[in-house]
Motif scaffolding. Structure first.
Motif, PDB file in Angstrom:
ATOM      1  N   LEU A  17       0.811  -1.224   0.000  1.00  0.00           N
ATOM      2  CA  LEU A  17       0.000   0.000   0.000  1.00  0.00           C
ATOM      3  C   LEU A  17       0.844   1.273   0.000  1.00  0.00           C
ATOM      4  O   LEU A  17       0.311   2.374  -0.138  1.00  0.00           O
ATOM      5  CB  LEU A  17      -0.935   0.015   1.214  1.00  0.00           C
ATOM      6  CG  LEU A  17      -2.018  -1.063   1.253  1.00  0.00           C
ATOM      7  CD1 LEU A  17      -2.798  -0.987   2.567  1.00  0.00           C
ATOM      8  CD2 LEU A  17      -2.949  -0.949   0.064  1.00  0.00           C
ATOM      9  N   ALA A  18       2.151   1.149   0.127  1.00  0.00           N
ATOM     10  CA  ALA A  18       3.021   2.322   0.260  1.00  0.00           C
ATOM     11  C   ALA A  18       3.019   3.212  -0.974  1.00  0.00           C
ATOM     12  O   ALA A  18       3.309   4.401  -0.877  1.00  0.00           O
ATOM     13  CB  ALA A  18       4.445   1.887   0.591  1.00  0.00           C
ATOM     14  N   GLY A  19       2.661   2.689  -2.121  1.00  0.00           N
ATOM     15  CA  GLY A  19       2.643   3.479  -3.345  1.00  0.00           C
ATOM     16  C   GLY A  19       1.391   4.310  -3.543  1.00  0.00           C
ATOM     17  O   GLY A  19       1.321   5.114  -4.464  1.00  0.00           O
ATOM     18  N   HIS A  20       0.413   4.143  -2.669  1.00  0.00           N
ATOM     19  CA  HIS A  20      -0.843   4.887  -2.805  1.00  0.00           C
ATOM     20  C   HIS A  20      -0.667   6.341  -2.364  1.00  0.00           C
ATOM     21  O   HIS A  20       0.026   6.623  -1.402  1.00  0.00           O
ATOM     22  CB  HIS A  20      -1.934   4.242  -1.950  1.00  0.00           C
ATOM     23  CG  HIS A  20      -2.385   2.913  -2.454  1.00  0.00           C
ATOM     24  ND1 HIS A  20      -3.695   2.643  -2.755  1.00  0.00           N
ATOM     25  CD2 HIS A  20      -1.710   1.771  -2.723  1.00  0.00           C
ATOM     26  CE1 HIS A  20      -3.814   1.407  -3.179  1.00  0.00           C
ATOM     27  NE2 HIS A  20      -2.610   0.853  -3.172  1.00  0.00           N
ATOM     28  N   ALA A  21      -1.331   7.250  -3.063  1.00  0.00           N
ATOM     29  CA  ALA A  21      -1.328   8.662  -2.674  1.00  0.00           C
ATOM     30  C   ALA A  21      -2.284   8.902  -1.518  1.00  0.00           C
ATOM     31  O   ALA A  21      -2.070   9.798  -0.700  1.00  0.00           O
ATOM     32  CB  ALA A  21      -1.703   9.545  -3.856  1.00  0.00           C
ATOM     33  N   GLU A  22      -3.355   8.108  -1.444  1.00  0.00           N
ATOM     34  CA  GLU A  22      -4.354   8.177  -0.377  1.00  0.00           C
ATOM     35  C   GLU A  22      -4.834   6.758  -0.105  1.00  0.00           C
ATOM     36  O   GLU A  22      -4.706   5.885  -0.960  1.00  0.00           O
ATOM     37  CB  GLU A  22      -5.553   9.035  -0.793  1.00  0.00           C
ATOM     38  CG  GLU A  22      -5.208  10.465  -1.128  1.00  0.00           C
ATOM     39  CD  GLU A  22      -6.413  11.229  -1.670  1.00  0.00           C
ATOM     40  OE1 GLU A  22      -6.478  12.426  -1.392  1.00  0.00           O
ATOM     41  OE2 GLU A  22      -7.267  10.635  -2.350  1.00  0.00           O
ATOM     42  N   LEU A  23      -5.393   6.556   1.086  1.00  0.00           N
ATOM     43  CA  LEU A  23      -5.943   5.254   1.442  1.00  0.00           C
ATOM     44  C   LEU A  23      -7.347   5.434   2.000  1.00  0.00           C
ATOM     45  O   LEU A  23      -7.620   6.411   2.707  1.00  0.00           O
ATOM     46  CB  LEU A  23      -5.071   4.566   2.500  1.00  0.00           C
ATOM     47  CG  LEU A  23      -3.708   4.088   2.034  1.00  0.00           C
ATOM     48  CD1 LEU A  23      -2.844   3.681   3.225  1.00  0.00           C
ATOM     49  CD2 LEU A  23      -3.856   2.932   1.064  1.00  0.00           C
ATOM     50  N   SER A  24      -8.224   4.496   1.689  1.00  0.00           N
ATOM     51  CA  SER A  24      -9.586   4.520   2.240  1.00  0.00           C
ATOM     52  C   SER A  24      -9.686   3.488   3.351  1.00  0.00           C
ATOM     53  O   SER A  24      -8.836   2.596   3.476  1.00  0.00           O
ATOM     54  CB  SER A  24     -10.603   4.201   1.147  1.00  0.00           C
ATOM     55  OG  SER A  24     -10.463   2.844   0.734  1.00  0.00           O
ATOM     56  N   ALA A  25     -10.730   3.604   4.144  1.00  0.00           N
ATOM     57  CA  ALA A  25     -10.972   2.635   5.217  1.00  0.00           C
ATOM     58  C   ALA A  25     -11.099   1.230   4.646  1.00  0.00           C
ATOM     59  O   ALA A  25     -10.563   0.272   5.209  1.00  0.00           O
ATOM     60  CB  ALA A  25     -12.216   3.019   6.008  1.00  0.00           C
ATOM     61  N   ILE A  99       0.566   8.541   4.582  1.00  0.00           N
ATOM     62  CA  ILE A  99      -0.462   8.585   3.542  1.00  0.00           C
ATOM     63  C   ILE A  99      -1.791   9.021   4.170  1.00  0.00           C
ATOM     64  O   ILE A  99      -2.242   8.408   5.144  1.00  0.00           O
ATOM     65  CB  ILE A  99      -0.626   7.202   2.878  1.00  0.00           C
ATOM     66  CG1 ILE A  99       0.727   6.708   2.334  1.00  0.00           C
ATOM     67  CG2 ILE A  99      -1.682   7.255   1.778  1.00  0.00           C
ATOM     68  CD1 ILE A  99       0.707   5.288   1.823  1.00  0.00           C
ATOM     69  N   PRO A 100      -2.427  10.065   3.637  1.00  0.00           N
ATOM     70  CA  PRO A 100      -3.706  10.508   4.203  1.00  0.00           C
ATOM     71  C   PRO A 100      -4.821   9.505   3.954  1.00  0.00           C
ATOM     72  O   PRO A 100      -4.863   8.853   2.914  1.00  0.00           O
ATOM     73  CB  PRO A 100      -3.985  11.828   3.485  1.00  0.00           C
ATOM     74  CG  PRO A 100      -3.124  11.829   2.281  1.00  0.00           C
ATOM     75  CD  PRO A 100      -1.979  10.896   2.525  1.00  0.00           C
TER      76      PRO A 100
END
Length: 141
Positions: A17-25, A99-100
């Motif tokens: 998941l480290a490459g994501h700009a944002e993460l959702s629940a 990551i926000p």
């Protein structure tokens, strides 16, 4: 004065998941999470639970720690992904990505009340918070 507080994920740099700009629940619903104990800030803990509930996701907290530094240490050791608030982050923890979280209830308005004639310290704090809030709002757009 009103500012917005955002939830942030602390993710090991090598994590998928480290490459994501944002993460959702929902993206974090199957992940082991670390955060602060409910006793430290029950309002923000309740908001985090609400964000996961509204997003239709499970909140899997496996460990709590009383500081963002302790959470970051557990994340760096591979225990899971840390959840904290933006204001608690005073530096970029080595080997981790910040990551926000996005989606409903992932931000919280923070209100700071000051007297009519605040002290120099209160005025400096207010100005600092206003400046940080303005920078965060500008970065979001």
């Amino acid at each position: 004065m009103l500012s917005t507080e955002r939830f942030m994920a602390l993710v090991p740099a090598a994590h998928p998941l480290a490459g994501h700009a944002e993460l959702s629940a929902s993206e974090l619903s199957t992940t082991d999470l670390l955060t602060w104990p409910h006793q430290i800030n029950s309002g923000l803990c309740d908001r985090l639970l609400s964000a996961f509930h509204i997003g239709g996701a499970d909140l899997r907290i496996i460990r709590t720690a009383d500081s963002v530094h302790a959470i970051a240490a557990h994340v760096a050791a591979g225990t899971g992904i840390g959840i904290t608030v933006e204001s608690a982050l005073d530096h970029q923890p080595p080997g981790l990505r910040i990551i926000p979280l996005t989606g409903p209830s992932t931000t919280a308005d923070q209100v700071v009340l000051t007297p009519t004639e605040p002290s120099d310290t209160a005025t400096a704090l207010r100005d600092l918070l206003l400046h940080a809030s303005a920078e965060a709002s500008f970065a979001d757009h």
